[in-house]
Every structure is written in structure tokens, then in C-alpha cells.
Scaffold this motif. Structure first.
Motif, PDB file in Angstrom:
ATOM      1  N   ARG A   1       0.842  -1.186   0.000  1.00  0.00           N
ATOM      2  CA  ARG A   1       0.000   0.000   0.000  1.00  0.00           C
ATOM      3  C   ARG A   1       0.878   1.237   0.000  1.00  0.00           C
ATOM      4  O   ARG A   1       1.809   1.349   0.767  1.00  0.00           O
ATOM      5  CB  ARG A   1      -0.874  -0.029   1.243  1.00  0.00           C
ATOM      6  CG  ARG A   1      -1.870   1.085   1.304  1.00  0.00           C
ATOM      7  CD  ARG A   1      -2.671   0.965   2.554  1.00  0.00           C
ATOM      8  NE  ARG A   1      -3.717  -0.014   2.319  1.00  0.00           N
ATOM      9  CZ  ARG A   1      -4.699  -0.231   3.158  1.00  0.00           C
ATOM     10  NH1 ARG A   1      -4.766   0.403   4.285  1.00  0.00           N
ATOM     11  NH2 ARG A   1      -5.636  -1.121   2.878  1.00  0.00           N
TER      12      ARG A   1
ATOM     13  N   GLU B   1       0.530   5.294   0.289  1.00  0.00           N
ATOM     14  CA  GLU B   1      -0.359   6.417   0.588  1.00  0.00           C
ATOM     15  C   GLU B   1       0.001   7.622  -0.273  1.00  0.00           C
ATOM     16  O   GLU B   1       1.131   7.793  -0.681  1.00  0.00           O
ATOM     17  CB  GLU B   1      -0.263   6.794   2.067  1.00  0.00           C
ATOM     18  CG  GLU B   1      -0.663   5.682   2.998  1.00  0.00           C
ATOM     19  CD  GLU B   1      -2.104   5.241   2.877  1.00  0.00           C
ATOM     20  OE1 GLU B   1      -2.980   6.088   2.642  1.00  0.00           O
ATOM     21  OE2 GLU B   1      -2.356   4.033   3.007  1.00  0.00           O
TER      22      GLU B   1
ATOM     23  N   ARG C   1      -4.584   6.747  -3.978  1.00  0.00           N
ATOM     24  CA  ARG C   1      -3.504   5.955  -3.409  1.00  0.00           C
ATOM     25  C   ARG C   1      -3.301   4.711  -4.256  1.00  0.00           C
ATOM     26  O   ARG C   1      -4.120   4.372  -5.089  1.00  0.00           O
ATOM     27  CB  ARG C   1      -3.770   5.592  -1.960  1.00  0.00           C
ATOM     28  CG  ARG C   1      -4.976   4.743  -1.725  1.00  0.00           C
ATOM     29  CD  ARG C   1      -5.223   4.583  -0.215  1.00  0.00           C
ATOM     30  NE  ARG C   1      -6.384   3.782   0.050  1.00  0.00           N
ATOM     31  CZ  ARG C   1      -6.383   2.463   0.171  1.00  0.00           C
ATOM     32  NH1 ARG C   1      -5.266   1.784   0.049  1.00  0.00           N
ATOM     33  NH2 ARG C   1      -7.492   1.804   0.415  1.00  0.00           N
TER      34      ARG C   1
ATOM     35  N   ASP D   1      -2.511   0.605  -4.159  1.00  0.00           N
ATOM     36  CA  ASP D   1      -2.636  -0.562  -3.293  1.00  0.00           C
ATOM     37  C   ASP D   1      -2.533  -1.807  -4.154  1.00  0.00           C
ATOM     38  O   ASP D   1      -3.379  -2.039  -5.017  1.00  0.00           O
ATOM     39  CB  ASP D   1      -3.977  -0.531  -2.555  1.00  0.00           C
ATOM     40  CG  ASP D   1      -4.058  -1.539  -1.413  1.00  0.00           C
ATOM     41  OD1 ASP D   1      -3.292  -2.520  -1.423  1.00  0.00           O
ATOM     42  OD2 ASP D   1      -4.888  -1.339  -0.514  1.00  0.00           O
ATOM     43  N   ARG D   2      -1.453  -2.570  -3.963  1.00  0.00           N
ATOM     44  CA  ARG D   2      -1.236  -3.829  -4.676  1.00  0.00           C
ATOM     45  C   ARG D   2      -1.336  -3.675  -6.198  1.00  0.00           C
ATOM     46  O   ARG D   2      -1.956  -4.476  -6.877  1.00  0.00           O
ATOM     47  CB  ARG D   2      -2.194  -4.901  -4.178  1.00  0.00           C
ATOM     48  CG  ARG D   2      -1.901  -5.315  -2.750  1.00  0.00           C
ATOM     49  CD  ARG D   2      -2.952  -6.206  -2.216  1.00  0.00           C
ATOM     50  NE  ARG D   2      -3.849  -5.384  -1.404  1.00  0.00           N
ATOM     51  CZ  ARG D   2      -4.961  -5.825  -0.857  1.00  0.00           C
ATOM     52  NH1 ARG D   2      -5.328  -7.067  -1.016  1.00  0.00           N
ATOM     53  NH2 ARG D   2      -5.696  -5.025  -0.136  1.00  0.00           N
TER      54      ARG D   2
END
Length: 129
Positions: A2, A4, A15, A17-18
Motif C-alpha cells: 500500500r 499512501e 492511493r 494498493d497492490r
């Protein structure tokens, strides 16, 4: 993994994420906030083969301006060979999405985890950044 990101506006947080771009909508999504969000949404949906999740978990109000944003994001991502999923569990917002016919084009998932699981990266694509 992740990653931010600073909130570019109080109504949209971006953001990673993966390997996915998660666009988190917050607060009231109306004509005024949609005008603020649209350029940021366009920037985040212009990459080829993007994996995008539109997350409505943080909204308090959502009108037809929000529906236009969702449809626009979906169209832009798909036109560039990407994939897009929607997170929404709020009953009134879900009703609007269904009435507008957008649920058939962009089936809502109840959680971010489920949406991220539904968006598998193409073979050979890195999942972390």
C-alpha cells in the motif's frame, strides 16, 4: 503493498494498493465537488492498462454529478485497455447506481478487499510499487 498519497482534494484521495489505483471519494459528491474532482479523475484514468478501483465508502451524499464521474472514469479506463471496479455498500447510493443502469456496467462490490481481489493484474504485471 500500500502506498499512501496526499489528498489532492477533500473529496478525492488517490492511493496505490497492490498495483491498483484506488480513488477514494469522500463527503458530498455534488455538482461543485464533481467540478473539483473531474480533472484529478481524468489524470488518474489516462494511463494505459490501468487497474482502478472507485471507492465510495467515504461518501455522505451522492447525486447525478457523481454518477457522471463514475461513468466517465469507467469509459476512460476501458478505452485505454484497463479494468475498473466499484466499491459501494450504501443502500441509497446503490439504488441510484441501479436505477441509472450503471450497476450493469460497473457492478458494485461491498468492500475494497473484494474489489482488489476481483481485479487481477494481467500475467507478467508487477503487483507492487
Amino acid at each position: 503493498m500500500r502506498q499512501e498519497s496526499a489528498s489532492p482534494t477533500r473529496h478525492l484521495r488517490v492511493r496505490r494498493d497492490r498495483g491498483h489505483t484506488v480513488l477514494e471519494f469522500h463527503g458530498e459528491i455534488d455538482i461543485a465537488s464533481a467540478a473539483e474532482i473531474a480533472p484529478l479523475l481524468d489524470r488518474e484514468t489516462e494511463r494505459p492498462d490501468a487497474l482502478v478501483v472507485l471507492d465510495l465508502s467515504g461518501i455522505e451524499f451522492f447525486d447525478c454529478s457523481g454518477l457522471r464521474l463514475l461513468y466517465r472514469a469507467r469509459s476512460r479506463v476501458l478505452d485505454r485497455g484497463g479494468r475498473v471496479h466499484l466499491v459501494c455498500a450504501h443502500p441509497l447510493t446503490l439504488r441510484m447506481i441501479r436505477i441509472a443502469g450503471l450497476a450493469r456496467l460497473l457492478p458494485p462490490r461491498p468492500t475494497l478487499e473484494e474489489a482488489l481481489g476481483a481485479v487481477s493484474p494481467p500475467a507478467g504485471r508487477r503487483t507492487g510499487r
